[in-house]
Scaffold this motif. Structure first.
Motif, PDB file in Angstrom:
ATOM      1  N   LYS A   1       0.845  -1.206   0.000  1.00 59.26           N
ATOM      2  CA  LYS A   1       0.000   0.000   0.000  1.00 59.26           C
ATOM      3  C   LYS A   1       0.879   1.254   0.000  1.00 59.26           C
ATOM      4  O   LYS A   1       0.610   2.221  -0.740  1.00 59.26           O
ATOM      5  N   TYR A   2       1.914   1.239   0.791  1.00 57.37           N
ATOM      6  CA  TYR A   2       2.777   2.415   0.936  1.00 57.37           C
ATOM      7  C   TYR A   2       3.487   2.783  -0.366  1.00 57.37           C
ATOM      8  O   TYR A   2       3.624   3.961  -0.694  1.00 57.37           O
ATOM      9  N   ILE A   3       3.936   1.770  -1.114  1.00 57.84           N
ATOM     10  CA  ILE A   3       4.702   2.065  -2.336  1.00 57.84           C
ATOM     11  C   ILE A   3       3.818   2.200  -3.581  1.00 57.84           C
ATOM     12  O   ILE A   3       4.308   2.561  -4.652  1.00 57.84           O
ATOM     13  N   GLY A   4       2.523   1.885  -3.437  1.00 57.26           N
ATOM     14  CA  GLY A   4       1.625   2.124  -4.567  1.00 57.26           C
ATOM     15  C   GLY A   4       0.995   0.905  -5.201  1.00 57.26           C
ATOM     16  O   GLY A   4       0.268   1.022  -6.186  1.00 57.26           O
ATOM     17  N   GLY A   5       1.281  -0.283  -4.691  1.00 57.64           N
ATOM     18  CA  GLY A   5       0.549  -1.470  -5.113  1.00 57.64           C
ATOM     19  C   GLY A   5       0.848  -1.976  -6.509  1.00 57.64           C
ATOM     20  O   GLY A   5       1.996  -2.308  -6.840  1.00 57.64           O
ATOM     21  N   VAL A   6      -0.162  -2.030  -7.339  1.00 56.02           N
ATOM     22  CA  VAL A   6      -0.112  -2.715  -8.639  1.00 56.02           C
ATOM     23  C   VAL A   6       1.052  -2.230  -9.498  1.00 56.02           C
ATOM     24  O   VAL A   6       1.246  -1.032  -9.706  1.00 56.02           O
ATOM     25  N   GLY A   7       1.864  -3.187  -9.956  1.00 60.13           N
ATOM     26  CA  GLY A   7       2.972  -2.882 -10.864  1.00 60.13           C
ATOM     27  C   GLY A   7       4.270  -2.523 -10.171  1.00 60.13           C
ATOM     28  O   GLY A   7       5.310  -2.391 -10.833  1.00 60.13           O
TER      29      GLY A   7
END
Length: 452
Positions: free
Chosen positions: A35-41
């Motif tokens: 969640k912190y780094i932005g998830g998908v991809g």
């Protein structure tokens, strides 16, 4: 307002398996990181040391990351510095190292890394704690789950790169004994040293999460076999690592365990300029750096603080007396393997390690502790911050970044600092003479006892 439980200590999350370190916690930390780094991809590098519980923690964290849409780049069993370096070089968004470093076998832990190879800072750890506490995760559907990739071969590039940057001379082979504690450096440290042209003998270099040969803490008690071996076979130097090989401690050719502060000083002098260390490091570093027009800046205890200060001040080198050294010309992750290569290069270049160590001043040092309930520490330290310096004269500098450290005009110093894990307040002092040391400790002890 409800306070969020603290998960991270001075070096990541750490505790006994299935007590503090549960699989549920590992899953939730991975979800929080996603969640912190932005998830998908997004891409996350993951590695582990040799502990028996490392693989299962790696598996559940990898699954949780993929569940949140992240791709996982798996290194397998590697030293911590390989994770930091791979996160940097592979263009990943974060790194995870599963390790409890020097703690016994029943412990494990989780440490997080930024995409520049720098460990997560306190404010980032606080964000992870907040997401875990609120269970603010974002899992994805079947069409967005992440993939898993094997990048274990990356360690070969890492070995080649640390050899190159160390400037070790392959045409001047030294006899080196390496004790890897059966930890993550078991194969790689000896491999790097041999590839650099050295004659290597190994101890405890078979990976084993039970650490059968010795406890992974590289101290005098645990390194007796290494010390005796170096002397018995006429080796030029002995090298010891902790469980995840982010630390390095050396034994000189006489079989003596190096003074940790002096070893740090030897390396700092090689770099010159501004070097970073912690509030509990010896004044011998200041003395030696002043001789070459260098400068020393201190931080709170913990390699994350040292790393942050190196970046902020554009320093040449940094480290803790524990053997945790950072090499900003390579990567901002503490690196015991590169440290080993560089201290061997120092012996090649400047002569026997014993002579280099003995050329550095030895000052009387004393560490003591006073019992203090945890709920009284903050109040006591407020008084120490406000009034302790009034007990002395000829104070050159007062540091309050981690406890209270008074440095005197003659380079003697005293540090009062609360323990982060036990009900104690610790006193550490170093002086130019034993008489001065006794005076400082006496004054500090009576001052603390009076407040308590």
């Amino acid at each position: 307002m409800t306070s969020i439980p603290k998960l991270f200590g001075t070096s990541g999350i750490r505790g006994k398996y299935q007590e503090q370190i549960t699989l549920e916690l590992a899953i939730n930390v991975a979800r929080a990181l996603a969640k912190y780094i932005g998830g998908v991809g997004k891409k996350v590098v993951i590695g582990r040391d040799t502990r028996t519980t490392g693989k299962i923690i790696e598996n559940v964290m990898s699954a949780a990351l993929m569940e949140c849409g992240c791709d996982v780049l798996k290194l397998g069993m590697v030293p911590t510095p390989v994770v930091g370096y791979a996160t940097l070089k592979k263009g990943a968004d974060a790194g995870i190292m599963i390790t409890a470093s020097h703690n016994p076998s029943e412990y494990n832990g989780i440490k997080l890394w930024n995409n520049d190879g720098l460990a997560y800072k306190q404010h980032q750890e606080a964000e992870i704690e907040k997401i875990v506490y609120n269970k603010d995760f974002e899992v994805v559907g079947w069409d967005e789950v992440g993939c898993e990739y094997d990048i274990s071969s990356f360690k070969d590039k890492y070995v080649d790169d640390i050899i190159k940057v160390s400037e070790i001379n392959p045409n001047k082979p030294l006899k080196v004994v390496i004790d890897a504690a059966s930890g993550a450096g078991s194969y790689l440290s000896a491999n790097a040293m041999r590839k650099a042209g050295m004659d290597v003998i190994t101890l405890n270099s078979q990976p084993d999460g039970f650490f059968p040969g010795r406890n992974p803490e590289p101290n005098a008690e645990n390194l007796q076999t290494l010390m005796k071996t170096v002397k018995a076979i006429g080796a030029d130097i002995g090298i010891a690592h902790d469980g995840d090989a982010d630390r390095m401690i050396a034994v000189d050719e006489k079989g003596r365990l190096s003074d940790f502060d002096k070893l740090l000083t030897i390396m700092a002098k090689e770099f010159g300029g501004l070097v970073i260390t912690t509030v509990d490091a010896s004044a011998c570093l200041d003395t030696q750096m002043s001789m070459i027009d260098g400068e020393v800046k201190r931080t709170p205890v913990g390699d994350v603080h040292v790393a942050e200060s190196i970046v902020e001040n554009n320093a040449t080198f940094g480290g803790e007396p524990s053997g945790t050294w950072l090499h900003p010309d390579f990567c901002m992750c503490p690196d015991g393997l590169l440290s080993a290569l560089r201290i061997v290069h120092c012996v090649q270049k400047n002569g026997p390690l014993s002579q280099q160590l003995d050329a550095i001043e030895s000052y009387p040092t004393l560490r003591s502790k006073i019992t203090c309930p945890n709920d009284k520490k903050d109040k006591i330290m407020e008084i120490v911050t406000d009034k302790f310096q009034d007990e002395f004269d000829k104070i050159k500098e007062v540091l309050t970044i981690d406890g209270v450290r008074l440095q005197f005009e003659d380079n003697s110093w005293v540090l009062i600092r609360p323990s982060g894990t036990e009900p104690y307040i610790r006193i550490t002092a170093e002086a130019m003479t034993q008489q001065k040391l006794d005076e400082i400790i006496d004054i500090a002890t009576k001052f603390l006892e009076k407040q308590l």
